[in-house]
Design a protein around this motif. Structure first.
Motif, PDB file in Angstrom:
ATOM      1  N   ASN A   1       0.826  -1.195   0.000  1.00 56.49           N
ATOM      2  CA  ASN A   1       0.000   0.000   0.000  1.00 56.49           C
ATOM      3  C   ASN A   1       0.869   1.257   0.000  1.00 56.49           C
ATOM      4  N   LEU A   2       1.915   1.261   0.832  1.00 56.80           N
ATOM      5  CA  LEU A   2       2.820   2.405   0.871  1.00 56.80           C
ATOM      6  C   LEU A   2       3.575   2.523  -0.452  1.00 56.80           C
ATOM      7  N   ARG A   3       3.983   1.390  -1.022  1.00 58.63           N
ATOM      8  CA  ARG A   3       4.670   1.415  -2.310  1.00 58.63           C
ATOM      9  C   ARG A   3       3.782   2.084  -3.370  1.00 58.63           C
ATOM     10  N   ALA A   4       2.518   1.661  -3.421  1.00 56.23           N
ATOM     11  CA  ALA A   4       1.610   2.209  -4.422  1.00 56.23           C
ATOM     12  C   ALA A   4       1.404   3.708  -4.231  1.00 56.23           C
ATOM     13  N   GLU A   5       1.318   4.126  -2.972  1.00 53.90           N
ATOM     14  CA  GLU A   5       1.117   5.552  -2.696  1.00 53.90           C
ATOM     15  C   GLU A   5       2.340   6.364  -3.098  1.00 53.90           C
ATOM     16  N   LEU A   6       3.535   5.828  -2.817  1.00 49.93           N
ATOM     17  CA  LEU A   6       4.767   6.507  -3.230  1.00 49.93           C
ATOM     18  C   LEU A   6       4.841   6.610  -4.753  1.00 49.93           C
ATOM     19  N   GLU A   7       4.527   5.513  -5.428  1.00 46.89           N
ATOM     20  CA  GLU A   7       4.618   5.521  -6.887  1.00 46.89           C
ATOM     21  C   GLU A   7       3.621   6.501  -7.502  1.00 46.89           C
ATOM     22  N   ARG A   8       2.476   6.647  -6.869  1.00 43.28           N
ATOM     23  CA  ARG A   8       1.481   7.603  -7.373  1.00 43.28           C
ATOM     24  C   ARG A   8       1.951   9.039  -7.158  1.00 43.28           C
ATOM     25  N   LYS A   9       2.473   9.323  -5.961  1.00 40.61           N
ATOM     26  CA  LYS A   9       2.848  10.695  -5.638  1.00 40.61           C
ATOM     27  C   LYS A   9       4.133  11.145  -6.330  1.00 40.61           C
ATOM     28  N   LEU A  10       5.078  10.223  -6.511  1.00 40.89           N
ATOM     29  CA  LEU A  10       6.379  10.593  -7.067  1.00 40.89           C
ATOM     30  C   LEU A  10       6.564  10.149  -8.517  1.00 40.89           C
ATOM     31  N   ASN A  11       5.599   9.392  -9.037  1.00 43.33           N
ATOM     32  CA  ASN A  11       5.620   8.996 -10.443  1.00 43.33           C
ATOM     33  C   ASN A  11       6.915   8.268 -10.808  1.00 43.33           C
ATOM     34  N   TYR A  12       7.254   7.223 -10.034  1.00 42.73           N
ATOM     35  CA  TYR A  12       8.462   6.438 -10.274  1.00 42.73           C
ATOM     36  C   TYR A  12       8.215   5.011  -9.825  1.00 42.73           C
ATOM     37  N   LYS A  13       9.210   4.150  -9.987  1.00 41.21           N
ATOM     38  CA  LYS A  13       9.128   2.770  -9.535  1.00 41.21           C
ATOM     39  C   LYS A  13       9.885   2.625  -8.210  1.00 41.21           C
ATOM     40  N   VAL A  14       9.256   1.955  -7.253  1.00 41.18           N
ATOM     41  CA  VAL A  14       9.853   1.749  -5.936  1.00 41.18           C
ATOM     42  C   VAL A  14      10.450   0.352  -5.856  1.00 41.18           C
ATOM     43  N   LEU A  15      11.744   0.274  -5.571  1.00 40.61           N
ATOM     44  CA  LEU A  15      12.439  -1.003  -5.417  1.00 40.61           C
ATOM     45  C   LEU A  15      12.925  -1.154  -3.983  1.00 40.61           C
ATOM     46  N   ASP A  16      12.713  -2.321  -3.435  1.00 37.00           N
ATOM     47  CA  ASP A  16      13.126  -2.639  -2.071  1.00 37.00           C
ATOM     48  C   ASP A  16      14.578  -3.116  -2.084  1.00 37.00           C
ATOM     49  N   ILE A  17      15.325  -2.760  -1.045  1.00 37.67           N
ATOM     50  CA  ILE A  17      16.711  -3.237  -0.902  1.00 37.67           C
ATOM     51  C   ILE A  17      16.895  -3.718   0.524  1.00 37.67           C
ATOM     52  N   TYR A  18      17.668  -4.793   0.681  1.00 32.19           N
ATOM     53  CA  TYR A  18      17.838  -5.413   1.999  1.00 32.19           C
ATOM     54  C   TYR A  18      19.314  -5.497   2.352  1.00 32.19           C
ATOM     55  N   GLY A  19      19.597  -5.279   3.598  1.00 27.00           N
ATOM     56  CA  GLY A  19      20.954  -5.441   4.116  1.00 27.00           C
ATOM     57  C   GLY A  19      20.969  -5.098   5.593  1.00 27.00           C
ATOM     58  N   LEU A  20      22.051  -5.407   6.257  1.00 26.68           N
ATOM     59  CA  LEU A  20      22.191  -5.087   7.666  1.00 26.68           C
ATOM     60  C   LEU A  20      23.668  -4.949   7.997  1.00 26.68           C
ATOM     61  N   THR A  21      23.947  -4.167   9.015  1.00 22.36           N
ATOM     62  CA  THR A  21      25.331  -3.882   9.383  1.00 22.36           C
ATOM     63  C   THR A  21      26.135  -5.154   9.582  1.00 22.36           C
ATOM     64  N   GLU A  22      25.498  -6.156  10.192  1.00 22.09           N
ATOM     65  CA  GLU A  22      26.217  -7.375  10.559  1.00 22.09           C
ATOM     66  C   GLU A  22      26.717  -8.157   9.351  1.00 22.09           C
ATOM     67  N   THR A  23      26.113  -7.953   8.187  1.00 20.46           N
ATOM     68  CA  THR A  23      26.552  -8.666   6.987  1.00 20.46           C
ATOM     69  C   THR A  23      27.166  -7.734   5.952  1.00 20.46           C
ATOM     70  N   GLY A  24      27.305  -6.449   6.299  1.00 14.86           N
ATOM     71  CA  GLY A  24      28.015  -5.545   5.406  1.00 14.86           C
ATOM     72  C   GLY A  24      27.230  -4.375   4.891  1.00 14.86           C
ATOM     73  N   GLY A  25      25.918  -4.283   5.180  1.00 19.81           N
ATOM     74  CA  GLY A  25      25.151  -3.131   4.746  1.00 19.81           C
ATOM     75  C   GLY A  25      24.213  -3.435   3.593  1.00 19.81           C
ATOM     76  N   PRO A  26      23.529  -2.409   3.068  1.00 20.50           N
ATOM     77  CA  PRO A  26      22.528  -2.611   2.020  1.00 20.50           C
ATOM     78  C   PRO A  26      23.143  -3.181   0.747  1.00 20.50           C
ATOM     79  N   GLY A  27      22.426  -4.127   0.136  1.00 16.91           N
ATOM     80  CA  GLY A  27      22.907  -4.755  -1.089  1.00 16.91           C
ATOM     81  C   GLY A  27      22.935  -6.265  -0.993  1.00 16.91           C
ATOM     82  N   VAL A  28      22.606  -6.825   0.172  1.00 19.34           N
ATOM     83  CA  VAL A  28      22.520  -8.283   0.297  1.00 19.34           C
ATOM     84  C   VAL A  28      21.490  -8.824  -0.697  1.00 19.34           C
TER      85      VAL A  28
END
Length: 439
Positions: free
Chosen positions: A221-248
């Motif tokens: 729901n939040l993704r759809a609202e962001l895409e409507r308001k900002l007119n772009y595609k929303v991509l999720d990214i996952y990572g955590l400090t313990e494994t090196g940061g975003p990009g896992v």
């Protein structure tokens, strides 16, 4: 520099070649951990796990787990596998719930970290012609510099705005022609809403094509609202400090799961209660082993994040397996009068009511009988007549009744005016558990 086979072309390798990279890398990682980190030597010995005899990826399930507490217990440098002279950068978790966890990086670690984030930019269709605005916080938090390094590695131009100063962010997005925005999803929404308040229509006046948003879970729901308001595609990214940061793991434009960077990370899904490895398609806790991280390798790190391996191939052509978007966390799970409830489940019910926005907080407390009380505070959408007592009470009852039906737990609903829940430039604070502060 990262090895040739771990460049962006690695996203199209046949999976048997990826598994061979994982096998050879984990063999070296196990020995490096055993010989250089006393914690792992003791842990492996206590479990009867011989790192020198490792010969098949299936054997990794015999190795013991490592937890966030193990990393905290070895603060600051107890989990370092290389001499300090080889370390080029250090990041740390916030430490808000205890001692911080430390992530150290060699030159090689920094290079493959940049490559992993750059894959997200490539998945978004980005490259040298793009302008990447990084509105994650810079500093000990891995988000800002991870996105920064990734943008440079992809060949794009980077604007390091960091988090905050939202009106300036908006002017830069409009004036500088930024095409990819990197920040938390909640901050992206704050940027969109603030722009509208300033009389700027971001869908018309911004130049965005994609947003790479992570560091906190967010709903469809939040993704759809962001895409409507900002007119772009929303991509999720996952990572955590313990494994090196975003990009896992990063989503592609198919928006059907996050592709693991399998040449650098080996993923298992386990039953969080028994530790048993689960087959593809089943939901459980994500466990990560770093394949080739030098400074701070981890073996079978329990992330506490709930997801699954999505069976089958992705239409985008990337051969790396996908994890589903996070369902919740085992340590964020609320146990309400004996019922397990994840905040994401509450959000799933909320999004069925179009009168309610994506902004909410869940407050957990106890009454005079020491019984759990859960209150959902949620903003209504603009246009809903919150001053109409009958309408607001009726909607609150409807949402609460559906919560009871779907989650088998009573949740009090309190609807509030738009913009009344505090915004954040970083992670949105979704759960306030007052039970933990009661003496």
């Amino acid at each position: 520099m990262a090895k040739e086979q771990t460049g962006q072309d690695a996203t199209r390798l046949p999976h048997d070649q990826i598994e061979q990279i994982q096998l050879e890398g984990i063999k070296k990682t196990l020995v490096r951990c055993y010989e250089n980190i006393p914690f792992y030597k003791k842990s492996f010995d206590d479990a009867g796990f011989d790192p020198y005899s490792f010969s098949d990826l299936s054997e990794l399930s015999s190795a013991p787990f490592v937890t966030k507490q193990d990393l905290r217990d070895n603060y600051p440098y107890g989990m370092l596998a290389v001499p300090m002279s080889d370390v080029r950068e250090i990041h740390m978790s916030s430490g808000t719930t205890g001692i911080a966890t430390v992530g150290a990086y060699t030159n090689y670690d920094l290079d493959f970290w940049a490559d992993c984030f750059a894959r997200g930019i490539k998945f978004a269709g980005g490259g040298p012609d793009d302008i990447v605005q990084v509105a994650y916080g810079y500093g000990l938090f891995t988000g800002g510099l991870g996105a920064h390094y990734g943008a440079i590695h992809s060949g794009a131009t980077v604007i390091p705005t960091s988090a905050g100063n939202t009106e300036r962010q908006i002017r830069i997005l409009r004036d500088m022609g930024s095409t990819i925005l990197c920040c938390t999803p909640s901050y992206a929404m704050h940027i969109a809403d603030t722009a509208l308040e300033m009389g700027i229509d971001p869908a018309e006046e911004f130049h965005l094509r994609a947003g790479i948003h992570g560091a906190e879970p967010f709903s469809d729901n939040l993704r759809a609202e962001l895409e409507r308001k900002l007119n772009y595609k929303v991509l999720d990214i996952y990572g955590l400090t313990e494994t090196g940061g975003p990009g896992v793991a990063v989503e592609c434009l198919e928006q059907n799961g996050l592709h693991l960077a399998e040449d650098h990370f080996f993923a298992e899904i386990i039953d969080p209660s028994t530790g048993e490895v689960l087959p593809e398609g089943e939901w459980g806790e994500l466990v990560i082993t770093t394949v080739d991280r030098e400074a701070c390798p981890v073996v079978r790190y329990r992330t506490r994040d709930i997801t699954r391996i999505i069976p089958g191939d992705c239409a985008c052509g990337c051969t790396h397996r996908r994890i589903d978007r996070l369902h919740g966390r085992t340590d964020d799970m609320l146990i309400i009068r004996g019922v397990n409830v994840f905040p994401s489940q509450i959000e799933d019910v909320m999004k069925t009511f179009n009168q309610v926005s994506s902004w909410y907080q869940i407050e957990v407390d106890t009454d005079e009988r020491s019984l759990d009380i859960v209150t959902l505070k949620a903003e209504v959408n603009p246009g809903f007549d919150i001053d109409s007592t009958g309408a607001i009470e009726r909607l609150q009852r409807q949402i609460s009744a559906r919560m009871k039906t779907e989650l088998s737990v009573g949740i009090k609903v309190r609807l509030v005016e738009p913009k009344s829940i505090q915004r954040s430039t970083g992670k949105a604070k979704r759960v306030i558990d007052k039970r933990r502060t009661i003496k």
